[in-house]
Enzyme design. Structure first.
Site, PDB file in Angstrom:
ATOM      1  N   ASP A  26       3.064   9.029 -11.186  1.00 47.88           N
ATOM      2  CA  ASP A  26       3.869   8.122 -12.029  1.00 47.88           C
ATOM      3  C   ASP A  26       3.451   8.044 -13.500  1.00 47.88           C
ATOM      4  OD1 ASP A  26       4.835   7.728  -9.494  1.00 47.88           O
ATOM      5  OD2 ASP A  26       4.458   5.576  -9.393  1.00 47.88           O
ATOM      6  N   LYS A 131      10.155   8.856  -5.900  1.00 55.17           N
ATOM      7  CA  LYS A 131       9.818   7.908  -4.827  1.00 55.17           C
ATOM      8  C   LYS A 131      10.341   6.518  -5.167  1.00 55.17           C
ATOM      9  CE  LYS A 131       5.090   7.066  -6.567  1.00 55.17           C
ATOM     10  NZ  LYS A 131       5.097   5.624  -6.741  1.00 55.17           N
ATOM     11  N   CYS A 164       0.143   2.110  -7.361  1.00 57.37           N
ATOM     12  CA  CYS A 164       0.663   3.357  -6.780  1.00 57.37           C
ATOM     13  C   CYS A 164      -0.421   4.362  -6.420  1.00 57.37           C
ATOM     14  CB  CYS A 164       1.704   3.958  -7.707  1.00 57.37           C
ATOM     15  SG  CYS A 164       3.191   2.936  -7.775  1.00 57.37           S
TER      16      CYS A 164
HETATM   17  N1  TIU Z   1       3.280   3.363 -10.467  1.00 63.98           N
HETATM   18  C1  TIU Z   1       2.904   2.107 -10.252  1.00 63.98           C
HETATM   19  O1  TIU Z   1       1.719   1.814 -10.120  1.00 63.98           O
HETATM   20  N2  TIU Z   1       3.901   1.141 -10.240  1.00 63.98           N
HETATM   21  C2  TIU Z   1       3.710  -0.174 -10.604  1.00 63.98           C
HETATM   22  O2  TIU Z   1       4.630  -0.973 -10.559  1.00 63.98           O
HETATM   23  N3  TIU Z   1       2.458  -0.511 -11.031  1.00 63.98           N
HETATM   24  C3  TIU Z   1       2.061  -1.713 -11.536  1.00 63.98           C
HETATM   25  O3  TIU Z   1       0.863  -1.885 -11.754  1.00 63.98           O
HETATM   26  N4  TIU Z   1       2.963  -2.650 -11.789  1.00 63.98           N
END
Ligand code: TIU
Length: 223
Positions: A26, A131, A164
């Site tokens: 991500d 995802k 994530c």
């Molecule tokens: N990619 C991921 O970690 N999504 C989140 O929403 N992370 C947060 O820390 N909010």
């Protein structure tokens, strides 16, 4: 057969580049640039950008050896049919998933904010997993892709450490993959969660996996 050794905690990790994938979680504008989803949750996103340069060094080392590279992106279909209402409503944000931001609709596939930052942009042939959740295995074809490629070990980078990254490492661990998380290649909006998120992976003899860093990873891969 394992033919490389990475210095790591709680002990060194043996791996074979042929059965090892780099998984970058991500690294999207939505999480690391202002005007995106991460900021809509009330976070200062600048803190995550530290992870970009070390991740790029590891990415370059893996590309040189033609190792498998997987990029993931959290996000939803434009009609939001794959987004649980609970996720949309959580935190009662002023701007929700699907609302307009300065980089397009928040956390929606195809929008500028949803895409991966230019520094780490996928090369043709690298795997990109879209995802809907926090874990990269939930509702995706990541597991068959890794198994069909004979992957056993995952070198994990990306954001955020306790959300994530941790969710994906836990999912991978239960599926029998060995994960090593590179501490300078992952980032959290909360320094205390960065520390705890890494500590809980390597505790208890590596209950979820290993923790190392970009220098150790590049040294091991290039050895
Ligand atoms: N990619 C991921 O970690 N999504 C989140 O929403 N992370 C947060 O820390 N909010």
């Amino acid at each position: 057969m394992a033919n490389k050794v990475m210095t790591a905690e709680p002990y060194s990790l043996e791996f074979d580049p042929k059965s090892t994938a780099l998984v970058i979680i991500d690294m999207q504008r939505d999480f690391v640039e202002s005007g995106g989803f991460g900021e809509s949750l009330g976070n200062d996103v600048s803190i995550l950008r530290k992870a970009i340069a070390p991740t790029k060094r590891v990415l370059d080392a893996c590309r040189k050896l033609k190792m498998m590279v997987v990029h993931t992106r959290e996000g939803h279909r434009p009609d939001l049919t794959d987004c649980p209402p609970s996720k949309m409503e959580r935190g009662q944000p002023k701007r929700r998933i699907g609302d307009d931001g300065s980089m397009g609709r928040l956390l929606v596939r195809g929008e500028k904010g949803h895409d991966i930052v230019p520094e780490l942009y996928p090369n043709p042939g690298e795997v990109v997993i879209d995802k809907p959740g926090k874990g990269a295995f939930y509702a995706t074809d990541l597991e068959p892709i890794l198994r069909n490629s004979g992957i056993k070990t995952l070198i994990v980078c990306g954001v955020t450490t306790e959300v994530c990254v941790n969710t994906t490492v836990r999912e991978a661990n239960d599926r029998g993959f060995n994960c090593v998380v590179l501490e300078d290649c992952v980032g959290s909006y909360f320094p205390e969660f960065q520390q705890a998120g890494l500590a809980m992976i390597k505790a208890q003899g590596g209950i979820f996996g290993w923790v190392s860093n970009s220098d150790n990873a590049v040294k091991a891969i290039a050895a």
